[in-house]
Design a protein around this motif. Structure first.
Motif, mmCIF file in Angstrom:
data_model
loop_
_atom_site.group_PDB
_atom_site.id
_atom_site.type_symbol
_atom_site.label_atom_id
_atom_site.label_comp_id
_atom_site.label_asym_id
_atom_site.label_seq_id
_atom_site.Cartn_x
_atom_site.Cartn_y
_atom_site.Cartn_z
ATOM 1 N N ALA A 193 1.114 -3.769 4.952
ATOM 2 C CA ALA A 193 1.800 -4.922 4.361
ATOM 3 C C ALA A 193 3.300 -4.794 4.604
ATOM 4 C CB ALA A 193 1.504 -4.997 2.868
ATOM 5 N N MET A 194 3.805 -3.600 4.353
ATOM 6 C CA MET A 194 5.229 -3.334 4.538
ATOM 7 C C MET A 194 5.636 -3.552 5.993
ATOM 8 S SD MET A 194 7.874 -1.670 2.954
ATOM 9 C CE MET A 194 8.599 -0.070 2.831
ATOM 10 N N GLN A 195 4.849 -3.055 6.927
ATOM 11 C CA GLN A 195 5.180 -3.216 8.349
ATOM 12 C C GLN A 195 5.203 -4.691 8.748
ATOM 13 O OE1 GLN A 195 2.910 -0.584 11.020
ATOM 14 N NE2 GLN A 195 2.419 0.620 9.214
ATOM 15 N N LEU A 251 -1.014 -1.103 1.644
ATOM 16 C CA LEU A 251 0.394 -1.347 1.380
ATOM 17 C C LEU A 251 1.300 -0.975 2.545
ATOM 18 C CD1 LEU A 251 0.440 -0.064 -2.295
ATOM 19 C CD2 LEU A 251 0.019 -2.353 -1.457
ATOM 20 N N ASP A 252 0.898 0.034 3.290
ATOM 21 C CA ASP A 252 1.736 0.449 4.413
ATOM 22 C C ASP A 252 1.763 -0.642 5.484
ATOM 23 O OD1 ASP A 252 3.340 2.267 5.875
ATOM 24 O OD2 ASP A 252 1.593 2.814 7.084
ATOM 25 N N GLY A 303 11.069 -1.103 -10.186
ATOM 26 C CA GLY A 303 10.685 -2.377 -10.772
ATOM 27 C C GLY A 303 9.397 -2.286 -11.550
ATOM 28 N N LEU A 317 10.114 -6.586 -2.673
ATOM 29 C CA LEU A 317 9.123 -6.100 -3.632
ATOM 30 C C LEU A 317 8.531 -4.768 -3.170
ATOM 31 C CD1 LEU A 317 7.571 -7.116 -6.224
ATOM 32 C CD2 LEU A 317 5.749 -7.742 -4.646
ATOM 33 N N MET A 318 8.330 -4.637 -1.857
ATOM 34 C CA MET A 318 7.753 -3.402 -1.335
ATOM 35 C C MET A 318 8.766 -2.260 -1.341
ATOM 36 S SD MET A 318 4.711 -4.333 -0.488
ATOM 37 C CE MET A 318 4.236 -2.743 0.118
ATOM 38 N N GLN A 319 10.038 -2.628 -1.234
ATOM 39 C CA GLN A 319 11.056 -1.580 -1.060
ATOM 40 C C GLN A 319 11.638 -1.074 -2.361
ATOM 41 O OE1 GLN A 319 13.524 -3.902 1.503
ATOM 42 N NE2 GLN A 319 12.938 -2.771 3.340
ATOM 43 N N ARG A 320 11.326 -1.777 -3.465
ATOM 44 C CA ARG A 320 12.030 -1.401 -4.685
ATOM 45 C C ARG A 320 11.493 -0.116 -5.306
ATOM 46 N NH1 ARG A 320 9.737 -5.791 -9.102
ATOM 47 N NH2 ARG A 320 7.658 -4.932 -9.163
ATOM 48 N N GLY A 321 10.357 0.342 -4.826
ATOM 49 C CA GLY A 321 9.834 1.617 -5.305
ATOM 50 C C GLY A 321 9.462 1.571 -6.763
ATOM 51 N N SER A 322 9.675 2.681 -7.456
ATOM 52 C CA SER A 322 9.214 2.766 -8.834
ATOM 53 C C SER A 322 10.220 2.163 -9.809
ATOM 54 C CB SER A 322 8.947 4.220 -9.205
ATOM 55 O OG SER A 322 10.126 4.954 -9.009
#
Lengths: 196, 287
Positions: free
Chosen positions: A134-136, A131-132, A164, A157-162
């Motif tokens: 993916a985010m980069q 995931l890390d 969503g 989607l990656m930034q919304r945290g817990s």
């Protein structure tokens, strides 16, 4: 096919409203949005189909067999946008088919790295659970092509945290509900105290 | 293993708490029966979670009564031996052994002494367990070797380092079929989450000792809690999504409690430092 009432988890005598409520809850749970680019997306899709069919069957039965399809509002996600670049199109197909190793290899043979390259690279990483990375990669994709909605959506989607994602009833608010639980109290909350 | 995987007790229904406790006690008894009197020291919460996960969904909860290992005068309800408990017991012995070996190799003669002594005690049990699950044994060995190689080269990729432990845990459940895929995904992200939580927990200690820490390598010496929390939460979310697709019968409420409440709270405790207290007070205590 399984009994539609069992699929929705309601009894035969449930009212129309109860059936609808059960259907909505399940539809919320298995909604494609919760399984975007998830390696288990196909399983969620099957579940979704099953509950859609069950709901349709029940509504038809209750309306005396005349009602048309009443649900079906939820369609699958997946990659809808096409790639202009044929290699990227193939990579997308491979990702959708779950063949990540092949997709990765094909992608690394591309010389010129553009926004889509980083986006696809991020998608592969995401599927693998990296995931890390993916985010980069998504971040780079958005930086290179800020106007592309697909990339921005992936990054969001990656930034919304817990915040969503689906939670079953009772867990809906997650951590915020436990504000009352100070750190000290938590010492006793986490199972391990008492006699377990 | 680490003991990060716990339910949040006040949110458990009584019957779910009984189920959890009986599974924990059942695992303890299963370890003792299969591996002798010293084996229950390997008992932990993480493998209780694994046993709950592996259980046949159709099977209901019918505890029997058994003697407590810590206090033989007391009789407690416990889950009778089952394939899920046996697999969890075998695998906890194997993982404990390799973790101990890892500890022996990382430390010098004197510092490695406790780990070495313990590994002598665990050795006979390990031999037996490795015969029962040769594949898991191989995977654990390979993954931990890969991990120490990555540590040796000061790996900058968080995912690459976490991937080794994630794959290790992933192999704890059979991966075939639909159920296997769901369990694989769930355990992969659990392994990833545990690895990252453990790295965050050790961050300060590793910095002082000058040891490798994946977070220091990725984010700089003091880590980056904001970014780490985001990526850990996402792993939890993917675990939840996988959990919703599987059939877990009467064990679903406990599993949901652990994934949606227990793990986030442990994560919070690891970040604010209170975890050290919690883990010291609770982990091996039986009453």
């Amino acid at each position: 096919m399984r009994d539609p009432y069992t699929v929705l988890g309601v009894s035969q005598s449930a009212s129309d409203d109860e059936v609808k409520k059960a259907y909505r809850e399940l539809a919320r749970k298995y909604h494609p949005d919760n399984y975007q680019n998830n390696p288990l997306a196909d399983l969620a899709e099957e579940k979704m189909k099953e509950i859609n069919e069950a709901y349709d069957t029940i509504t038809k039965q209750r309306a005396g067999g005349y009602a048309g399809s009443s649900s079906g509002g939820y369609q699958r996600g997946g990659y809808t946008s096409a790639s202009a670049n044929p290699t990227y199109a193939r990579v997308r197909n491979l990702i959708n088919a779950g063949d990540l190793a092949q997709a990765e290899q094909l992608l690394y043979e591309v010389g010129q790295k553009d926004g889509e390259w980083y986006f696809l690279s991020g998608s592969i990483a995401y599927r693998k659970g990296w995931l890390d990375e993916a985010m980069q990669n998504y971040t780079l994709a958005v930086q290179m092509e800020p106007g592309n909605m697909e990339y921005r959506q992936a990054l969001t989607l990656m930034q919304r945290g817990s915040m969503g994602g689906y939670r079953p009833a009772g867990y809906a608010t997650g951590m915020d509900a436990m504000d009352c639980c100070t750190t000290l109290m938590c010492l006793n909350c986490l199972c391990g105290g008492g006699r377990c | 293993m680490f003991g990060y995987v716990r339910p949040l007790r006040p949110e458990l229904k009584c019957r779910d708490f009984d189920l959890y406790r009986a599974t924990y006690c059942g695992l303890c008894r299963c370890l003792r029966r299969r591996y002798g009197l010293t084996a229950p020291m390997l008992l932990n919460f993480d493998f209780t979670f694994l046993a709950l996960l592996l259980w046949e969904p159709e099977e209901g909860f019918t505890p029997c009564s058994g003697r407590c290992h810590a206090n033989p005068l007391r009789k407690l309800p416990m889950c009778p031996d089952s394939p899920a408990l046996e697999l969890a017991a075998d695998e906890s012995v194997i993982l404990a052994w390799w973790k101990l070996r890892d500890g022996v190799e990382d430390e010098g003669f004197w510092k490695g002494l406790p780990a070495r002594t313990l590994s002598w005690i665990v050795w006979p049990a390990y031999k037996k367990a490795a015969r029962r699950c040769p594949e898991f044994d191989r995977t654990v060995k390979n993954c931990l070797e890969e991990l120490s190689a990555l540590e040796g080269e000061n790996c900058r990729s968080l995912d690459r380092a976490a991937d080794t432990f994630a794959r290790l845990l992933q192999s704890a459940a059979p991966g075939e079929g639909e159920r296997g895929r769901i369990l694989s995904q769930l355990l992969y992200h659990l392994g990833r989450w545990i690895y990252l939580a453990d790295a965050r927990d050790d961050l300060e200690e590793d910095r002082l000792a000058g040891r490798y820490n994946p977070l220091a390598a990725r984010y700089g010496p003091s880590g980056d809690d904001e970014a780490l929390r985001l990526t850990m939460d996402h792993s939890l979310e993917l675990m939840g999504a996988a959990l919703q697709l599987g059939d877990f019968g009467c064990r679903r409420p406990v599993l949901e409690n652990i994934v949606y409440l227990g793990l986030p709270l442990v994560e919070k405790a690891v970040f604010d430092g209170s975890w050290n207290e919690i883990k010291k007070q609770k982990i091996w205590r039986n009453d």
